[in-house]
Write an enzyme that holds these catalytic residues in place. Structure first.
Site, PDB file in Angstrom:
ATOM      1  N   GLU A  74     -17.262  -5.453  -1.933  1.00 12.42           N
ATOM      2  CA  GLU A  74     -16.821  -5.041  -0.595  1.00 12.42           C
ATOM      3  C   GLU A  74     -16.939  -3.531  -0.446  1.00 12.42           C
ATOM      4  O   GLU A  74     -17.334  -3.029   0.599  1.00 12.42           O
ATOM      5  CB  GLU A  74     -15.368  -5.493  -0.362  1.00 12.42           C
ATOM      6  CG  GLU A  74     -14.868  -5.282   1.069  1.00 12.42           C
ATOM      7  CD  GLU A  74     -14.203  -3.933   1.327  1.00 12.42           C
ATOM      8  OE1 GLU A  74     -13.844  -3.681   2.486  1.00 12.42           O
ATOM      9  OE2 GLU A  74     -14.050  -3.122   0.397  1.00 12.42           O
ATOM     10  N   HIS A 126      -7.642   4.490  -2.358  1.00 10.12           N
ATOM     11  CA  HIS A 126      -8.776   4.947  -3.175  1.00 10.12           C
ATOM     12  C   HIS A 126      -8.380   6.039  -4.166  1.00 10.12           C
ATOM     13  O   HIS A 126      -9.199   6.882  -4.530  1.00 10.12           O
ATOM     14  CB  HIS A 126      -9.957   5.384  -2.294  1.00 10.12           C
ATOM     15  CG  HIS A 126     -10.672   4.211  -1.677  1.00 10.12           C
ATOM     16  ND1 HIS A 126     -11.924   4.304  -1.114  1.00 10.12           N
ATOM     17  CD2 HIS A 126     -10.315   2.914  -1.557  1.00 10.12           C
ATOM     18  CE1 HIS A 126     -12.290   3.108  -0.660  1.00 10.12           C
ATOM     19  NE2 HIS A 126     -11.316   2.249  -0.918  1.00 10.12           N
TER      20      HIS A 126
END
Ligand SMILES: [Zn+2]
Length: 326
Positions: free
Chosen positions: A191, A301
């Site tokens: 993804e 992230h």
């Protein structure tokens, strides 16, 4: 469920190297589903129930990471990001590679001017991975060397994006015994590098709708993104839009109705950037109406992605009630 989140987030699985995570997920779900298969590219798809118009719930297995590109000299390597990794986030981080090697990312700093220039406009060109003399092969992948931590309602780990949603789907099939309506759960690959797995995973499935489960920005820290309404603790965020797709209004309305009927807290999400597997699922075959349910997350992230325990629990409840309601 906390233990499931810990196991999944601490597992190694950057984009394109999801096999360990997939094996763990198969062990977790196999006794709780009617069947499962791994498709040609590596997506894991499972199903349960047998009547009605199926819906597929999708969470991605992969996490962001790095890959070693070439050797500078013994034990120092150039690296390339896998997915959306800021060089500022990578700098001074400890990474663990797929062969078990541990390394630290440093920055070239030959002069003070260099250091200033690099820090103002940092790129991976100025970074290197120091493996303390250990040789590693070019093309070795790595992820943040991080571990799970809980403080009250806050859960902290690398790879909450999107293993926390994988844990939600695992929990969902464990709790939803003998559902009336058939549904699929799917764990997609790659993804983070462009919705690769979800572009193909629904092709062989006769599904009427798709719901991606993913993390979203939580705007509840000092001076956080001022055009984002999502915060930790107010429940799953039903996505209205992000940069890559607009959730199907009919699914959004159904999700809201289910949440209100069952007294499940929820919030609405408008994300000014980003995208989820829903954008690819919507483009599959003749088009699958798709939406996203998100878990508000701080520091996405990074090695310390933060989610709220209650939000995760309420996401499980919302999806279970969604299957029951339709
Ligand atoms: Zn992500």
């Amino acid at each position: 469920m906390i233990e499931t989140i810990k196991i999944l987030t601490e597992s190694f699985g950057p984009s394109g190297r999801e096999s360990k995570v997939r094996e763990i997920l198969i062990e977790m779900i196999k006794d709780h589903v009617d069947g499962y298969e791994v498709d040609k590219v590596g997506n894991l798809i499972a199903w349960k129930g047998n009547v009605g118009k199926p819906v597929v719930f999708v969470a991605h297995m992969d996490e962001i990471g790095i890959v070693v590109t070439n050797e500078i000299r013994g034990g120092f390597y150039r690296i390339e990001p896998v997915g959306g990794v800021s060089p500022y986030t990578a700098l001074n981080r400890r990474y663990v590679l797929e062969d078990g090697t541990v390394g630290v990312v440093g920055m070239e700093t030959e002069t003070v001017q260099d250091a200033k220039k690099n820090m103002t406009n940092l790129s991976f060109d100025a970074l290197y991975l120091d493996t303390f003399g250990k040789r590693v092969d070019i093309s070795t992948f790595g992820v943040y060397d991080s571990y799970f931590y809980q403080n009250g309602d806050f859960l902290v780990s690398k790879a909450m994006d999107d293993r926390v949603s994988c844990a939600v789907l695992v929990e969902m099939v464990r709790r939803l015994k003998e559902p009336k309506r058939k549904f699929y759960i799917a764990f997609s690959i790659q993804e983070e590098v462009g919705l690769v797995g979800s572009s193909v995973l629904a092709y062989p499935l006769d599904v009427q709708e798709a719901i991606a489960i993913d993390v979203t920005d939580s705007a509840d820290s000092p001076k956080s993104f001022k055009r984002h309404p999502m915060v930790i603790g107010k429940g799953p965020a039903i996505k209205i839009k992000d940069r890559y797709s607009i959730s199907d209004k009919r699914i959004v309305d159904k999700l809201i109705k289910v949440a209100e009927d069952k007294g499940i807290p929820y919030q609405l999400e408008v994300l000014t950037f980003g995208g989820t597997d829903a954008a690819a699922l919507m483009r599959t075959r003749e088009g699958i109406p798709s939406a996203t349910v998100s878990i508000p997350t701080r520091y996405i992230h990074t090695p310390n992605e933060v989610v709220g325990k209650d939000d995760v629990e309420n996401t499980v409840r919302l999806l279970i009630e969604y299957v029951r309601a339709v």
